[in-house]
Design a protein around this motif. Structure first.
Motif, PDB file in Angstrom:
ATOM      1  N   PHE A  72       0.825  -1.215   0.000  1.00 14.63           N
ATOM      2  CA  PHE A  72       0.000   0.000   0.000  1.00 14.63           C
ATOM      3  C   PHE A  72       0.860   1.267   0.000  1.00 14.63           C
ATOM      4  O   PHE A  72       0.455   2.287  -0.573  1.00 14.63           O
ATOM      5  CB  PHE A  72      -1.034  -0.052   1.138  1.00 14.63           C
ATOM      6  N   ALA A  73       2.059   1.172   0.581  1.00 15.62           N
ATOM      7  CA  ALA A  73       2.983   2.309   0.475  1.00 15.62           C
ATOM      8  C   ALA A  73       3.359   2.499  -0.997  1.00 15.62           C
ATOM      9  O   ALA A  73       3.371   3.627  -1.522  1.00 15.62           O
ATOM     10  CB  ALA A  73       4.222   2.063   1.336  1.00 15.62           C
ATOM     11  N   GLY A  74       3.639   1.396  -1.679  1.00 12.50           N
ATOM     12  CA  GLY A  74       3.995   1.437  -3.106  1.00 12.50           C
ATOM     13  C   GLY A  74       2.851   1.990  -3.950  1.00 12.50           C
ATOM     14  O   GLY A  74       3.063   2.828  -4.836  1.00 12.50           O
ATOM     15  N   LEU A  75       1.637   1.522  -3.667  1.00  9.20           N
ATOM     16  CA  LEU A  75       0.470   2.008  -4.429  1.00  9.20           C
ATOM     17  C   LEU A  75       0.267   3.507  -4.216  1.00  9.20           C
ATOM     18  O   LEU A  75      -0.021   4.252  -5.154  1.00  9.20           O
ATOM     19  CB  LEU A  75      -0.806   1.289  -3.960  1.00  9.20           C
ATOM     20  N   ASP A  80      -3.269   8.168  -6.342  1.00 10.83           N
ATOM     21  CA  ASP A  80      -3.796   8.939  -5.204  1.00 10.83           C
ATOM     22  C   ASP A  80      -5.146   8.400  -4.715  1.00 10.83           C
ATOM     23  O   ASP A  80      -5.794   9.001  -3.869  1.00 10.83           O
ATOM     24  CB  ASP A  80      -3.891  10.438  -5.565  1.00 10.83           C
ATOM     25  N   GLY A  81      -5.544   7.267  -5.253  1.00  5.85           N
ATOM     26  CA  GLY A  81      -6.789   6.643  -4.803  1.00  5.85           C
ATOM     27  C   GLY A  81      -6.877   5.221  -5.314  1.00  5.85           C
ATOM     28  O   GLY A  81      -6.044   4.785  -6.125  1.00  5.85           O
ATOM     29  N   LEU A  82      -7.869   4.490  -4.806  1.00  7.39           N
ATOM     30  CA  LEU A  82      -8.052   3.096  -5.199  1.00  7.39           C
ATOM     31  C   LEU A  82      -9.556   2.833  -5.296  1.00  7.39           C
ATOM     32  O   LEU A  82     -10.328   3.307  -4.449  1.00  7.39           O
ATOM     33  CB  LEU A  82      -7.421   2.185  -4.128  1.00  7.39           C
ATOM     34  N   ASP A  83      -9.963   2.102  -6.344  1.00  3.20           N
ATOM     35  CA  ASP A  83     -11.398   1.837  -6.531  1.00  3.20           C
ATOM     36  C   ASP A  83     -11.806   0.399  -6.232  1.00  3.20           C
ATOM     37  O   ASP A  83     -12.937   0.156  -5.861  1.00  3.20           O
ATOM     38  CB  ASP A  83     -11.801   2.187  -7.970  1.00  3.20           C
ATOM     39  N   PHE A  84     -10.883  -0.538  -6.452  1.00  5.12           N
ATOM     40  CA  PHE A  84     -11.284  -1.932  -6.196  1.00  5.12           C
ATOM     41  C   PHE A  84     -10.105  -2.823  -5.831  1.00  5.12           C
ATOM     42  O   PHE A  84      -8.948  -2.494  -6.099  1.00  5.12           O
ATOM     43  CB  PHE A  84     -12.055  -2.512  -7.395  1.00  5.12           C
ATOM     44  N   SER A 122      -6.818  -8.003   6.566  1.00  2.44           N
ATOM     45  CA  SER A 122      -5.606  -7.204   6.696  1.00  2.44           C
ATOM     46  C   SER A 122      -5.436  -6.265   5.486  1.00  2.44           C
ATOM     47  O   SER A 122      -5.086  -5.082   5.637  1.00  2.44           O
ATOM     48  CB  SER A 122      -4.422  -8.173   6.814  1.00  2.44           C
ATOM     49  N   VAL A 123      -5.718  -6.806   4.307  1.00  5.26           N
ATOM     50  CA  VAL A 123      -5.622  -6.004   3.079  1.00  5.26           C
ATOM     51  C   VAL A 123      -6.676  -4.886   3.090  1.00  5.26           C
ATOM     52  O   VAL A 123      -6.382  -3.729   2.779  1.00  5.26           O
ATOM     53  CB  VAL A 123      -5.790  -6.905   1.830  1.00  5.26           C
ATOM     54  N   MET A 124      -7.889  -5.220   3.476  1.00  3.57           N
ATOM     55  CA  MET A 124      -8.971  -4.224   3.427  1.00  3.57           C
ATOM     56  C   MET A 124      -8.761  -3.096   4.439  1.00  3.57           C
ATOM     57  O   MET A 124      -9.174  -1.958   4.210  1.00  3.57           O
ATOM     58  CB  MET A 124     -10.339  -4.894   3.629  1.00  3.57           C
ATOM     59  N   ARG A 125      -8.096  -3.409   5.561  1.00  2.31           N
ATOM     60  CA  ARG A 125      -7.808  -2.347   6.545  1.00  2.31           C
ATOM     61  C   ARG A 125      -6.912  -1.268   5.924  1.00  2.31           C
ATOM     62  O   ARG A 125      -7.016  -0.098   6.233  1.00  2.31           O
ATOM     63  CB  ARG A 125      -7.174  -2.947   7.800  1.00  2.31           C
ATOM     64  N   ARG A 126      -6.005  -1.713   5.034  1.00  2.00           N
ATOM     65  CA  ARG A 126      -5.118  -0.751   4.360  1.00  2.00           C
ATOM     66  C   ARG A 126      -5.763  -0.162   3.102  1.00  2.00           C
ATOM     67  O   ARG A 126      -5.479   0.978   2.736  1.00  2.00           O
ATOM     68  CB  ARG A 126      -3.803  -1.418   3.953  1.00  2.00           C
ATOM     69  N   ALA A 127      -6.596  -0.946   2.434  1.00  2.00           N
ATOM     70  CA  ALA A 127      -7.187  -0.473   1.166  1.00  2.00           C
ATOM     71  C   ALA A 127      -8.235   0.610   1.425  1.00  2.00           C
ATOM     72  O   ALA A 127      -8.325   1.588   0.666  1.00  2.00           O
ATOM     73  CB  ALA A 127      -7.818  -1.647   0.415  1.00  2.00           C
ATOM     74  N   ALA A 128      -9.020   0.424   2.490  1.00  2.00           N
ATOM     75  CA  ALA A 128     -10.167   1.318   2.723  1.00  2.00           C
ATOM     76  C   ALA A 128      -9.781   2.808   2.756  1.00  2.00           C
ATOM     77  O   ALA A 128     -10.463   3.626   2.113  1.00  2.00           O
ATOM     78  CB  ALA A 128     -10.912   0.908   3.989  1.00  2.00           C
TER      79      ALA A 128
END
Ligand code: NAD
Length: 260
Positions: A72-75, A80-84, A122-128
């Motif tokens: 998520f640091a890399g992304l 500047d945002g994520l949709d899915f 764990s992924v969704m906690r960072r993605a949200a």
């Protein structure tokens, strides 16, 4: 999907369910980033990512929280945002995907749960936090979560927990406009699919008895991914959506006489 950006986790090769979904999303205009599990898979994932217009490749072993952090640091550096998010990751010791569930070891129980269930949370906690305008996430499940399937064993228990976590994540993230769903796929000939004892028999039985009398095509999972991850699936969240040629609708196959 034009203008939408998404993270694809779980491509191992071009048979992977994650790849089937990624390909469809790319064909509909999405921008994609891919994770891969270690260097040995990088060389497989890299050309596939390239063919889907992506040069965002991030190493991630989901048992390592620091790897998920660095994804998520890399992304965050490039987007500047994520949709899915597509989470198509699972693992259990092959030796315990045969024989009795009763014999599951604590070590493999915890590892299976960690990789196949907790990693999505764990992924969704960072993605949200990156999904500033809302978003959509899917994970992959199987009917063995709900009913006993031969040799699915601890993976069935992990998928049941994964499906429950989908409902809790949907409730937590719904107020932020983030939808969370599971796609329960029929048996597919992938690396993970063939690790399950007597996979061929399960595959054959499904194809012979499912109402559609055939197996699921990768493109059909792509279509489902497109529906759930785009605005087409706008009001759908907390669901387990079956894409299994109708197998889950059966109590007992109607054509059992032909099969036996
Ligand atoms: P696959 O082998 O192509 O994909 C599994 C992926 O999990 C691989 O990319 C692998 O690298 C990844 N993975 C395993 N352990 C990991 C770890 N520690 N860190 C990061 N990644 C890890 O097989 P698939 O069938 O495409 O599996 C994708 C998902 O679909 C899984 O959740 C699987 O349980 C589910 N599913 C598969 C079937 C089937 O019959 N194949 C049916 C229903 C659901």
């Amino acid at each position: 999907m034009a203008g939408k950006r998404g993270l694809i986790m779980g491509v191992a090769n071009d048979h992977s369910i994650a790849w089937g979904i990624a390909k469809t999303l790319y064909e509909h205009g999405a921008d994609l980033a891919f994770t891969y599990q270690g260097d040995s898979l990088k060389k497989r994932v890299e050309p596939l990512a390239k063919s889907a217009g992506s040069d965002i490749l991030l190493n991630c072993d989901v048992t390592r929280e620091e790897d998920i952090d660095s994804v998520f640091a890399g992304l965050g550096k490039v987007w500047d945002g994520l949709d899915f998010v597509v989470h198509a990751v699972a693992y259990s010791n092959k030796e315990e995907l045969k024989g009795r569930y009763l014999d599951t070891t604590l070590e493999n129980f915890l590892n299976t749960m960690h990789i196949s269930c907790y990693s999505f949370t764990s992924v969704m906690r960072r993605a949200a936090p990156m999904m500033k305008n809302g978003g959509s996430a899917i994970t992959l499940s199987y009917y063995g979560a709900e009913k006993v399937m031969p040799n699915y064993n601890v993976m069935g228990v992990a998928k049941a927990a994964l499906e429950a976590s989908v409902r809790y994540l949907a409730a937590d993230l719904g107020p932020k406009g983030i939808r969370v769903n599971a796609v329960s796929a029929g048996p597919m000939r992938t690396l993970a699919g063939s690790a399950i004892g007597s996979a061929r028999t399960t595959f054959k039985y499904n194809n012979m008895t499912a109402p559609l009398r055939r197996g699921v095509e990768l493109e059909e999972l792509g279509g489902t991914g497109l529906y759930l991850l785009s605005d087409l699936g706008g009001a759908v969240t907390g669901e387990v959506h079956y894409v299994d040629c109708g197998f889950n609708a059966l109590g007992m196959p109607q054509n059992l006489n032909e099969v036996l």
